[in-house]
Write a protein that holds these residues in place. Structure first.
Motif, PDB file in Angstrom:
ATOM      1  N   PRO A 137       1.047  -1.558  -0.070  1.00 18.80           N
ATOM      2  CA  PRO A 137      -0.402   0.327  -0.246  1.00 18.80           C
ATOM      3  C   PRO A 137       0.883   1.412  -0.234  1.00 18.80           C
ATOM      4  N   GLY A 138      -0.120   2.379  -0.563  1.00 15.53           N
ATOM      5  CA  GLY A 138       0.786   3.773  -0.773  1.00 15.53           C
ATOM      6  C   GLY A 138       0.977   4.172  -0.201  1.00 15.53           C
ATOM      7  N   ILE A 139       0.310   4.111   1.675  1.00 17.65           N
ATOM      8  CA  ILE A 139       1.402   4.163   2.532  1.00 17.65           C
ATOM      9  C   ILE A 139       1.379   4.120   4.019  1.00 17.65           C
ATOM     10  N   ALA A 140       1.772   4.530   4.519  1.00 21.71           N
ATOM     11  CA  ALA A 140       2.415   3.165   5.461  1.00 21.71           C
ATOM     12  C   ALA A 140       1.268   2.968   6.845  1.00 21.71           C
ATOM     13  N   PRO A 141       1.201   2.142   6.898  1.00 17.24           N
ATOM     14  CA  PRO A 141       0.080   1.655   8.280  1.00 17.24           C
ATOM     15  C   PRO A 141      -0.167   2.556   9.386  1.00 17.24           C
ATOM     16  N   PRO A 142      -1.034   3.477  10.100  1.00 18.95           N
ATOM     17  CA  PRO A 142      -1.681   4.058  10.710  1.00 18.95           C
ATOM     18  C   PRO A 142      -0.590   3.414  12.197  1.00 18.95           C
ATOM     19  N   ALA A 143      -0.766   4.561  12.821  1.00 23.16           N
ATOM     20  CA  ALA A 143      -0.349   4.436  14.292  1.00 23.16           C
ATOM     21  C   ALA A 143      -1.698   4.080  15.093  1.00 23.16           C
ATOM     22  N   ALA A 144      -1.290   3.603  16.057  1.00 29.61           N
ATOM     23  CA  ALA A 144      -2.300   3.380  17.332  1.00 29.61           C
ATOM     24  C   ALA A 144      -2.901   5.026  17.721  1.00 29.61           C
ATOM     25  N   PRO A 145      -4.207   4.947  17.980  1.00 33.38           N
ATOM     26  CA  PRO A 145      -4.433   6.313  18.359  1.00 33.38           C
ATOM     27  C   PRO A 145      -3.788   6.875  19.908  1.00 33.38           C
ATOM     28  N   ALA A 146      -3.622   8.131  20.599  1.00 35.28           N
ATOM     29  CA  ALA A 146      -2.890   7.773  21.356  1.00 35.28           C
ATOM     30  C   ALA A 146      -4.064   7.571  22.367  1.00 35.28           C
ATOM     31  N   PRO A 147      -3.405   7.118  23.587  1.00 38.40           N
ATOM     32  CA  PRO A 147      -4.437   7.573  24.774  1.00 38.40           C
ATOM     33  C   PRO A 147      -4.978   8.299  25.330  1.00 38.40           C
ATOM     34  N   PRO A 148      -5.817   8.766  25.228  1.00 38.46           N
ATOM     35  CA  PRO A 148      -6.750  10.179  25.907  1.00 38.46           C
ATOM     36  C   PRO A 148      -6.213   9.879  27.436  1.00 38.46           C
ATOM     37  N   PRO A 149      -5.919  11.845  27.327  1.00 37.10           N
ATOM     38  CA  PRO A 149      -5.099  12.412  28.489  1.00 37.10           C
ATOM     39  C   PRO A 149      -5.687  12.188  29.870  1.00 37.10           C
ATOM     40  N   PRO A 150      -4.800  11.690  30.786  1.00 40.09           N
ATOM     41  CA  PRO A 150      -5.295  11.427  32.386  1.00 40.09           C
ATOM     42  C   PRO A 150      -6.043  12.428  32.343  1.00 40.09           C
ATOM     43  N   ALA A 151      -7.790  12.251  33.790  1.00 42.73           N
ATOM     44  CA  ALA A 151      -8.432  12.961  33.798  1.00 42.73           C
ATOM     45  C   ALA A 151      -8.019  14.316  34.646  1.00 42.73           C
ATOM     46  N   PRO A 152      -7.818  15.414  35.043  1.00 46.02           N
ATOM     47  CA  PRO A 152      -7.324  16.520  35.955  1.00 46.02           C
ATOM     48  C   PRO A 152      -7.550  15.570  37.766  1.00 46.02           C
ATOM     49  N   LYS A 153      -6.696  15.641  38.307  1.00 46.65           N
ATOM     50  CA  LYS A 153      -7.017  15.634  39.695  1.00 46.65           C
ATOM     51  C   LYS A 153      -7.359  17.048  40.314  1.00 46.65           C
ATOM     52  N   PRO A 154      -8.184  16.576  40.746  1.00 44.23           N
ATOM     53  CA  PRO A 154      -9.093  17.573  41.762  1.00 44.23           C
ATOM     54  C   PRO A 154      -8.587  18.042  42.747  1.00 44.23           C
ATOM     55  N   GLN A 155      -8.140  19.615  41.932  1.00 44.84           N
ATOM     56  CA  GLN A 155      -7.918  20.158  43.208  1.00 44.84           C
ATOM     57  C   GLN A 155      -8.560  20.337  44.523  1.00 44.84           C
ATOM     58  N   VAL A 156      -7.674  19.803  46.048  1.00 48.39           N
ATOM     59  CA  VAL A 156      -7.513  20.237  47.016  1.00 48.39           C
ATOM     60  C   VAL A 156      -7.652  21.196  47.745  1.00 48.39           C
ATOM     61  N   PRO A 157      -8.666  21.867  48.079  1.00 48.04           N
ATOM     62  CA  PRO A 157      -8.502  22.997  49.192  1.00 48.04           C
ATOM     63  C   PRO A 157      -7.208  23.163  50.596  1.00 48.04           C
ATOM     64  N   ALA A 158      -6.674  24.087  50.415  1.00 44.44           N
ATOM     65  CA  ALA A 158      -5.252  23.227  51.551  1.00 44.44           C
ATOM     66  C   ALA A 158      -6.344  23.585  52.828  1.00 44.44           C
ATOM     67  N   PRO A 159      -5.866  23.152  53.772  1.00 40.14           N
ATOM     68  CA  PRO A 159      -6.336  22.942  55.431  1.00 40.14           C
ATOM     69  C   PRO A 159      -6.310  24.028  55.764  1.00 40.14           C
ATOM     70  N   VAL A 160      -7.423  25.197  56.226  1.00 35.29           N
ATOM     71  CA  VAL A 160      -6.927  26.219  57.013  1.00 35.29           C
ATOM     72  C   VAL A 160      -6.892  25.946  58.390  1.00 35.29           C
ATOM     73  N   ASN A 161      -5.362  26.865  59.365  1.00 35.07           N
ATOM     74  CA  ASN A 161      -6.053  26.199  60.603  1.00 35.07           C
ATOM     75  C   ASN A 161      -6.704  26.185  61.403  1.00 35.07           C
ATOM     76  N   PRO A 162      -7.486  26.078  62.396  1.00 37.89           N
ATOM     77  CA  PRO A 162      -8.683  26.931  63.433  1.00 37.89           C
ATOM     78  C   PRO A 162      -7.756  27.612  63.972  1.00 37.89           C
ATOM     79  N   PRO A 163      -7.900  29.008  64.664  1.00 40.78           N
ATOM     80  CA  PRO A 163      -8.047  30.072  65.459  1.00 40.78           C
ATOM     81  C   PRO A 163      -7.733  29.146  67.214  1.00 40.78           C
ATOM     82  N   ALA A 164      -6.401  29.829  67.754  1.00 42.31           N
ATOM     83  CA  ALA A 164      -6.149  29.181  68.812  1.00 42.31           C
ATOM     84  C   ALA A 164      -7.307  29.346  69.659  1.00 42.31           C
ATOM     85  N   ALA A 165      -7.268  28.676  70.643  1.00 39.45           N
ATOM     86  CA  ALA A 165      -8.510  28.342  71.959  1.00 39.45           C
ATOM     87  C   ALA A 165      -8.487  29.467  72.365  1.00 39.45           C
TER      88      ALA A 165
END
Length: 258
Positions: A137-165
């Motif tokens: 055939p006149g073209i090279a064998p097509p490459a395998a499809p690229a894997p989907p990018p990984p889903a972005p990890k959810p951003q976990v908000p940094a814990p807020v230190n409670p005020p000193a009692a």
């Protein structure tokens, strides 16, 4: 007549399967090269795991025909070449036939030693067909499809230190802060001690001087009185003791008053 010819051409075109796009193919990619017949290179996708090479060719949207006296030999794909070129009775000539190829995705073409009816193409591989004298055939064998990018990890908000009692006050209890201590209030304590010590030393020295004077006087009296010196000395000593005691008491009271 012209209209009849156009209508017939449309009917024939509609009967020919249309190859599916091979991009992102989850199965077997099929490449068909029509350049030897004046066409181009087409691709299709046979989803899943086809049972054979001809099953993959058909599932990818290409029609095919066997030679009438040589079943399993593909002599036409999508009706080409036409009946005027190849009658498809026996095998096609070695200079004008459909050669059958296979390759891994993104790899290199290899001529198949098995017929398309008996070979089982692996899922994820590429099947190739080219019309001519055995060219790949006149073209090279097509490459395998690229894997989907990984889903972005959810951003976990940094814990807020409670005020000193803060310490809570006990009900019914009042806390009074200690009064500040002034350095000026403490300083005179050490200074007030000094006069007392000096006065005590002065009193003791004066008492010693008076006692020495009385003893000296008593010595003179004894020397003058002769034998009666014992009683005279005893009386003087009593007087001296009283005088010294009185003097000490008076000076101590004076010092305490100051």
């Amino acid at each position: 007549m012209r209209r009849l010819f156009l209508a017939l051409a449309l009917v024939i075109a509609s009967a020919v399967p249309v190859p599916a796009l091979a991009a992102g193919c989850d199965g077997v990619t099929v490449v068909v090269d029509f350049r030897g017949l004046g066409g181009g290179v087409q691709q299709g996708c046979a989803p899943g795991s086809p049972a054979s090479g001809v099953a993959a060719l058909s599932a990818a949207g290409f029609g095919y025909a066997y030679a009438t006296r040589q079943q399993g030999f593909v002599c036409r794909i999508n009706g080409k070449p036409g009946n005027d070129v190849d009658k498809c009775v026996t095998t096609s000539p070695a200079t004008a036939y459909w050669s059958y190829w296979h390759a891994p995705a993104g790899g290199s073409w290899a001529y198949s030693n098995q017929g398309a009816a008996s070979r089982v193409p692996p899922r994820g591989s590429v099947e190739g067909w080219a019309f001519g004298a055995g060219e790949q055939p006149g073209i090279a064998p097509p490459a395998a499809p690229a894997p989907p990018p990984p889903a972005p990890k959810p951003q976990v908000p940094a814990p807020v230190n409670p005020p000193a009692a803060q310490p809570q006050p006990t009900p019914g209890v009042t806390t009074t802060p200690p009064a500040p201590v002034s350095s000026s209030a403490v300083a005179p304590t050490s200074e007030s001690v000094a006069p007392s010590s000096s006065a005590a030393v002065g009193t003791t020295t004066a008492a010693a001087e008076e006692s020495a004077a009385v003893e000296e006087k008593a010595q003179q009296v004894v020397e003058e009185s002769g034998t009666s010196w014992v009683w005279t000395l005893a009386g003087l000593l009593v007087i001296v003791a009283l005088v010294v005691a009185g003097s000490l008491v008076a000076r101590r009271r004076r010092t305490e008053t100051e």
